[in-house]
Design an enzyme around this catalytic site. Sequence first.
Site, PDB file in Angstrom:
ATOM      1  N   ILE A  90     -23.776  14.076 -24.984  1.00  0.00           N
ATOM      2  CA  ILE A  90     -22.447  14.682 -24.976  1.00  0.00           C
ATOM      3  C   ILE A  90     -22.434  15.930 -24.097  1.00  0.00           C
ATOM      4  O   ILE A  90     -21.368  16.413 -23.716  1.00  0.00           O
ATOM      5  CB  ILE A  90     -21.955  15.029 -26.392  1.00  0.00           C
ATOM      6  CG1 ILE A  90     -22.861  16.067 -27.053  1.00  0.00           C
ATOM      7  CG2 ILE A  90     -21.832  13.799 -27.253  1.00  0.00           C
ATOM      8  CD1 ILE A  90     -22.317  16.576 -28.379  1.00  0.00           C
ATOM      9  N   ASP A  91     -23.623  16.463 -23.763  1.00  0.00           N
ATOM     10  CA  ASP A  91     -23.684  17.665 -22.931  1.00  0.00           C
ATOM     11  C   ASP A  91     -23.324  17.394 -21.475  1.00  0.00           C
ATOM     12  O   ASP A  91     -23.165  18.330 -20.690  1.00  0.00           O
ATOM     13  CB  ASP A  91     -25.083  18.290 -22.988  1.00  0.00           C
ATOM     14  CG  ASP A  91     -25.377  18.927 -24.334  1.00  0.00           C
ATOM     15  OD1 ASP A  91     -24.413  19.155 -25.097  1.00  0.00           O
ATOM     16  OD2 ASP A  91     -26.550  19.182 -24.626  1.00  0.00           O
TER      17      ASP A  91
END
EC number: 2.7.1.11
Length: 525
Positions: A296-297
């Site tokens: 998700i980064d």
Amino acid sequence: MALAPPMDYAGSVSSGQKHLGCFRVHTSSRLQRVDYDKKSRTKQLVVRAIFVDRPQLDFSNPNWKEQFQEDFGKRFSLPHLRDVIDVEPRPTTFSLKSRTPLENVNGSMQESWNGYVNDDDRALLKVIKFASPTSAGADCIDPDCSWVEQWVHRAGPRKQIYFEPQYVKAGIVTCGGLCPGLNDVIRQIVLTLEKYGVKNIVGIQHGFRGFFEDHLSEVPLSRHVVQNINLAGGSFLGVSRGGANISDIVDSIQARRLDMLFVLGGNGTHAGANAIHEECRKRKLQVSIVCVPKTIDNDILLMDKTFGFDTAVEAAQRAINSAYIEAHSAFHGIGLVKLMGRSSGFITMHASLSSGQVDICLIPEVPFVLDGPNGVLRHLEHLIETKGFALVCVAEGAGQEYLQKSNATDASGNMVLGDIGVHLQQKIKYHFKDIGVHSDVKYIDPTYMLRAVRANASDAILCTVLGQNAVHGAFAGFSGITTGVCNTHNVYLPIPEVIKSTRFVDPNSRMWHRCLTSTGQPDFH
């Protein structure tokens, strides 16, 4: 602007640099170094563009560009089963059977669907021709910032495949932490495998542990089993960090008679998958190892976006909006939100941009000072004086130099970070108390709430495409590859090229400049 000489480069700050106040920033194929003096907290911020993938080229040679492109082509060529074993292709079993022939104007028939990708198809990795090395986000190879074509392989189904689907046994494993969209990718891999005619599909439980923990049995997968798993967050197969000895994992792959292994994970998982791929090649096994990048980064090198990122940014809006309402409603209210992002500030930057309410955005790539006339705390004073309230958004990896290092690591080998959110909360409270000004700090940490939600529509589409292309890549005979989106095109990349470093926010990029314009924050140094 002359380019600086290449730096030590291993995907993280080297031991010789840890004591320095220096962050290494990699965007696409460019490395930047941001230097500042930790003791004096000087106002100097130096950003130097360095092309880390640049080989030792003699730019006085008129053919340097051709040499670079040839070297680039070799590095980005895709490992194939034919490299190590004698395997013959056969016509693909993948087709869209609902398509029917069309009639030409002359009455002859033509095939209506030509959806196969040629192995020689390429997509440009970089599309902007920068006129100057000082242009925002300039990504240069030579000092003149010359335009150089860099082509990568296009993803998709091929006319020839290298496995007999009826005999294939395929495995799927999800590693690392949770991420919105994991179930969408699992589901789509299964559906696409069945489209090819594969009947034997299994899930490996709880990451690489599933290969060596006796009580973790294989999970049979089929369209019926996975049909609705995308309606929930998390991973249907479970996740875990760390893993066994690579040789033991390959022993397990052989014992299970797996022909394909689809690995969903981030940089560390990709490194493990590449080691598995190399061991399979060493043993001359007809096993295809294909990754789907999961974080998700949004910090996977060379890729536009990874699945789960859009959903995480959307989920962060709820926390930011709550902090805004609390701050706006209180007398001298200060809302503080900490978001995920160990070394990359993409979630924090995009969440700040999309909310439109954030006054201060702090990310790991851009150093900041808390105290002094140019510090964060002084700017908060200004916001309280002029607006009456303020909203701060900080990435979990930002400002780690202010916190005591534990030197502890998690199961994936990641350094355990100090809590910058709690530290900022206390600093803000004490600062306003010291200057005799009332403040009401509301701190929100939605960290794991961002990971566990169901993928939104944008991510669900991306997961569908990535899952399909992973299967197409395996049947095409590729191994040791990952699939992603580069400049809006779906491509295959050799794993070593995407794990050289983490992808970082470029402080000289137009997107970061847009964020600064939106927040109105000054340089905190």
